[in-house]
Structure formats: C-alpha cells, structure tokens
Design an enzyme around this catalytic site. Structure first.
Site, PDB file in Angstrom:
ATOM      1  N   GLY A   1       2.876  -6.165   8.737  1.00  0.00           N
ATOM      2  CA  GLY A   1       3.317  -4.979   9.455  1.00  0.00           C
ATOM      3  C   GLY A   1       2.136  -4.189   9.971  1.00  0.00           C
ATOM      4  O   GLY A   1       0.979  -4.622   9.878  1.00  0.00           O
ATOM      5  N   GLY A   2       2.440  -3.003  10.504  1.00  0.00           N
ATOM      6  CA  GLY A   2       1.389  -2.194  11.089  1.00  0.00           C
ATOM      7  C   GLY A   2       0.358  -1.718  10.091  1.00  0.00           C
ATOM      8  O   GLY A   2      -0.796  -1.468  10.449  1.00  0.00           O
TER       9      GLY A   2
ATOM     10  N   GLY B   1      -0.514  -3.399   7.219  1.00  0.00           N
ATOM     11  CA  GLY B   1      -1.212  -4.454   6.494  1.00  0.00           C
ATOM     12  C   GLY B   1      -0.356  -5.683   6.294  1.00  0.00           C
ATOM     13  O   GLY B   1       0.724  -5.818   6.871  1.00  0.00           O
TER      14      GLY B   1
ATOM     15  N   VAL C   1       1.321  -8.395   3.344  1.00  0.00           N
ATOM     16  CA  VAL C   1       1.719  -8.571   1.949  1.00  0.00           C
ATOM     17  C   VAL C   1       1.646 -10.053   1.602  1.00  0.00           C
ATOM     18  O   VAL C   1       2.148 -10.902   2.348  1.00  0.00           O
ATOM     19  CB  VAL C   1       3.139  -8.033   1.695  1.00  0.00           C
ATOM     20  CG1 VAL C   1       3.548  -8.270   0.241  1.00  0.00           C
ATOM     21  CG2 VAL C   1       3.201  -6.542   2.017  1.00  0.00           C
TER      22      VAL C   1
ATOM     23  N   LYS D   1      -0.712  -6.232  -1.396  1.00  0.00           N
ATOM     24  CA  LYS D   1      -0.783  -5.763  -0.011  1.00  0.00           C
ATOM     25  C   LYS D   1      -2.229  -5.560   0.403  1.00  0.00           C
ATOM     26  O   LYS D   1      -2.979  -4.812  -0.220  1.00  0.00           O
ATOM     27  CB  LYS D   1      -0.013  -4.461   0.176  1.00  0.00           C
ATOM     28  CG  LYS D   1      -0.103  -3.964   1.617  1.00  0.00           C
ATOM     29  CD  LYS D   1       0.917  -2.922   1.961  1.00  0.00           C
ATOM     30  CE  LYS D   1       0.853  -2.594   3.451  1.00  0.00           C
ATOM     31  NZ  LYS D   1       1.870  -1.626   3.856  1.00  0.00           N
TER      32      LYS D   1
ATOM     33  N   ASP E   1       6.281   6.657   4.817  1.00  0.00           N
ATOM     34  CA  ASP E   1       6.626   5.456   5.581  1.00  0.00           C
ATOM     35  C   ASP E   1       7.968   4.888   5.126  1.00  0.00           C
ATOM     36  O   ASP E   1       8.123   3.676   4.964  1.00  0.00           O
ATOM     37  CB  ASP E   1       5.528   4.400   5.446  1.00  0.00           C
ATOM     38  CG  ASP E   1       5.550   3.373   6.581  1.00  0.00           C
ATOM     39  OD1 ASP E   1       6.148   3.675   7.638  1.00  0.00           O
ATOM     40  OD2 ASP E   1       4.973   2.288   6.414  1.00  0.00           O
TER      41      ASP E   1
END
Length: 423
Positions: free
Chosen positions: A17-18, A20, A22, A37, A131
């Site tokens: 994702g934006g 990082g 996982v 992560k 988030d």
C-alpha cells in the site's frame, strides 16, 4: 530471504500500500509465523532527517505496541533495517474488509462497534490511528473484526502539516492543516462503514485532487444500501465540522441501534445472462450428507439459536459481482433462498444448518481451506468445486459451477462473502 534483527526471516509479500509493504515472516526465536510491515520512507529526506523520521516512527510504533485489545492486531516489535522501520505484528488468518464489501447493514454495524472499541482504547492512551480504512480492517476466520496497521499512528498534538494517510478516508480538518484528534479517527470510521455497506467510498473520485476537494467541500451521495439506522450513524460521523460529530459513546449507541434494526427484505430485480452456468448452494438439496466438522469445546456456548435469513446472505452487489447480473430473491419451502436463471437454468440457492451431533465423513478429495471461517474445506464438485465451512454451531455449503473458470478459487471467494456476512 532477508533476516531482520537476527530473528525475523521474510518469507513472502502479503500486500502493498501507500505506507509500505506487509510480509509474511518466521520468528526464528519463538518459532512462529508473524506479519512484518516494511514502512515506506519519504524519498526526499537527507541522512539526518531520515534518522529522525525512523526514530520517531519506531517510538510511535512502540507506543501503539502497548495497546492490548481483541479488536487490535497486536504489535510485538519494531526494528530498524536499511534505514527504515519494520513493524512486527500478529499474523491474523482472515481477509481485509476491502476484499469483502459490500456487506449487510447489521454486519457492518457489528464491525463498526469492534473498530470503535479499538479506537477508544488507542485514544485513551493518547494515540491517533490516522489511517482507518477498509484495507486496514481485518475480518478473521472466526468473524472477529480487528483494526490493523498503526504504522502511521501519532500522539495527540502531532504536526498538523503531516498529511500521512489515505486521502479518501482522511477527515476534512486534516486537509485544512488543523490539529487532528479523536473526531478525525471517528470520521475515518464513518467513511469506512459507508464503503463497507455501499461498496465504494463516500468520496470516490478518479483524481486525487478531486478526492480532496470532495472530502473538504461536498456531501457524500445518499446511502442506498444501508438501513436507516446505519445511515444515521454514518451520516453523523461524516460531519465536516469535528465539533458536530458524535463522541464515541453516542456512536456506540447509534451502531447498536443499527445492529438491532431488522432490515426489510430487499426486492432484487434484473435478469440473468442467458447460458450462465453458476451455482452457489449453501446447505440445500441434500449436500449436508457430505460434510463433517470437528466439534467445538464443550464449555463454549453455541452462538446461533436459529439459522439466519438465507435471503440476506448475499447482497445485490455481491450477487452481481459473482454472476455479472442481478436476480430476484425467492424464499424456498425449506427456509432457504433461491436466485434462478429461468432462461439458462442456472441458480443460486442459499441455506444454513445448525450443527448438532456427528456427521458423516468428508467427501473424497476434500482439502482444508484457510481464510474463510472457523473450519472450512473444499472438494471437487460436478462441474465445479464446493466449499463447506463452519462458524460456531452454524454450517454452510457453497458450490460454484462454471465452465472455464477457476471454480475452486471462485467457490472460496463466494464462501468468504457469505462467512463475512454471518459475522
């Protein structure tokens, strides 16, 4: 593969994702599987700024690691590696909410209550998540909803200029450069619940700048799939002014009302594509003779005293996603529900069974299946594949038939949607 801190060996990426990536990893000290992560660091930082960023991120992750709640994915460790912080968390078997939406209103309200509990605990410790979004809500195989990814969490009073987060789920005040607080996380919860029931976010746009403008200036489209009780709760949370949003205690009452509300059976219209050959059958038509599940612990009470209403098992949008078309819901005499392609002969049949006593052996070729429910397995079926799963004392069966498709994977996807709706 890479070894972090002499202990965590990376195995495979699970998602990106934006903020990082996982990874699935193995903790070689405790000999267990974990999620790790890899935080994405800003590319324009100098050496000193990068060190400060990493130190701050590690400190905030450690603070979040002190949070211990059934609705929070537990953080176990945070380590620096190659100039970036890496956060070690529980590896939760399940599926993120963004892969399951849309869901029925009552189930969405239940998920909202679980995430609200998680946010209340974080706020009591002076931590903002920042988030909250469908991709950061995990629905475990046991139906429990959990808030994940405190990777960009920050203490109260954090720099208002810090725009970390996902714009479509960030509260308006954060774009105005105002301090974020608990109401900001609650706004994000409202946007998440809107997406969970409607199938898309309240401020979905094609361009990032248009998303920001919509969040700051526009009202979301009216909710068409939510019950009135859930729509009231979500609408209150999405107020532009944080002072006008309900506090956590009021939000809890609103969501409990939404759980208790009995939705009217929706009228589903449309026609099936001629020649479709897809069947989903959940416990109807004699398929139960093939299923067998292990009995649960004797001291754990059964969750279900009656089977759910089969006609609310899959939403109109889910049926459309699975089949490409809509269909009318028709209750069957045995308590199930059926969607029929009267031109091509395909049908969807939904039903449940409360599990009591022993059941016959599994069918030949059955394999255990993870990521669906408490216990699940899949086996070949005539022209497709069948998934059986159990949630507490409730069993269900999902069969997918369609020439040319990956029927095993599609049967698993359909079972996930049904299991997520059950809760």
């Amino acid at each position: 593969m890479t070894l972090l801190a002499g202990r965590y060996r990376l195995a495979e990426p699970l998602g990106k994702g934006g903020a990082g990536t996982v990874w699935r990893a193995h903790d070689e000290l405790l000999r267990r599987e974990v999620a790790v992560k890899q935080m994405r660091t800003p590319s324009d930082l100098g050496p000193g700024e990068l060190a400060e960023y990493t130190s701050r991120a590690i400190g905030e992750a450690r603070a979040a690691g002190r949070l211990n709640h059934p609705s929070i994915v537990k953080i176990h460790d945070v380590v620096p590696h190659e100039g970036a912080p890496w956060i070690v968390m529980d590896l939760v078997p399940g599926t993120s909410l963004d892969k399951l939406l849309p869901l029925p209103s009552a189930r969405v309200a239940e998920i909202g209550l679980a995430i609200l509990d998680a946010l209340e605990l974080a706020h009591a410790h002076g931590i903002l998540h920042r988030d909250v979004k469908p991709a950061n809500v995990l629905v475990g195989d046991d139906g429990r909803a959990m808030l994940a990814d405190f990777g960009i969490a920050a203490p109260f009073g954090a720099d208002p200029a810090d725009s970390s987060g996902s714009p479509a789920y960030m509260a308006p005040e954060r774009f105005r450069g105002l301090p974020a607080g608990p109401p900001s996380d609650l706004w994000s919860l409202g946007a998440t619940l809107y997406a969970a029931v409607e199938g898309r976010g309240p401020f979905h746009r094609n361009l990032p700048a248009a998303v920001v403008a919509a969040v700051v200036m526009h009202d979301p489209p009216p909710m068409t799939q939510a019950t009135p009780a859930l729509a009231r709760a979500v609408g209150a949370l999405l107020a532009k002014d944080p002072a006008h949003r309900p506090p956590a205690a009021t939000t809890r009452h609103l969501l409990r009302d939404a759980v208790a509300a009995v939705p009217p059976r929706s009228r589903r219209t449309g026609r099936w594509a001629i020649g479709a050959a897809l069947t989903l059958a959940l416990g109807v038509g004699g398929g139960w003779a093939a299923s067998r599940f292990a009995a649960g612990p004797d001291d754990v009470p059964a969750r279900f005293t009656a089977a759910p209403d089969a006609c609310t098992s899959l939403t109109t949008a889910q049926i459309t996603r699975l089949l490409g078309v809509q269909a009318n819901a028709e209750p069957t005499p045995d308590g199930g529900c059926r969607w029929i392609n009267r031109s091509g002969g395909a049908e969807v049949v939904v039903g449940y069974r409360l599990t009591t006593g022993a059941a016959p052996a599994r069918p030949d070729g059955a394999e255990n299946l993870t990521g669906v429910a408490d216990e699940a397995y899949v086996a070949p079926a005539d022209g497709g594949a069948t998934v059986w799963f159990r949630r507490s004392n409730l069993s269900a069966q999902v069969t997918y038939k369609s020439p040319g498709d990956d029927t095993r994977e599609r049967a698993r996807q359909a079972a996930q949607l049904v299991a997520a709706g059950i809760g």
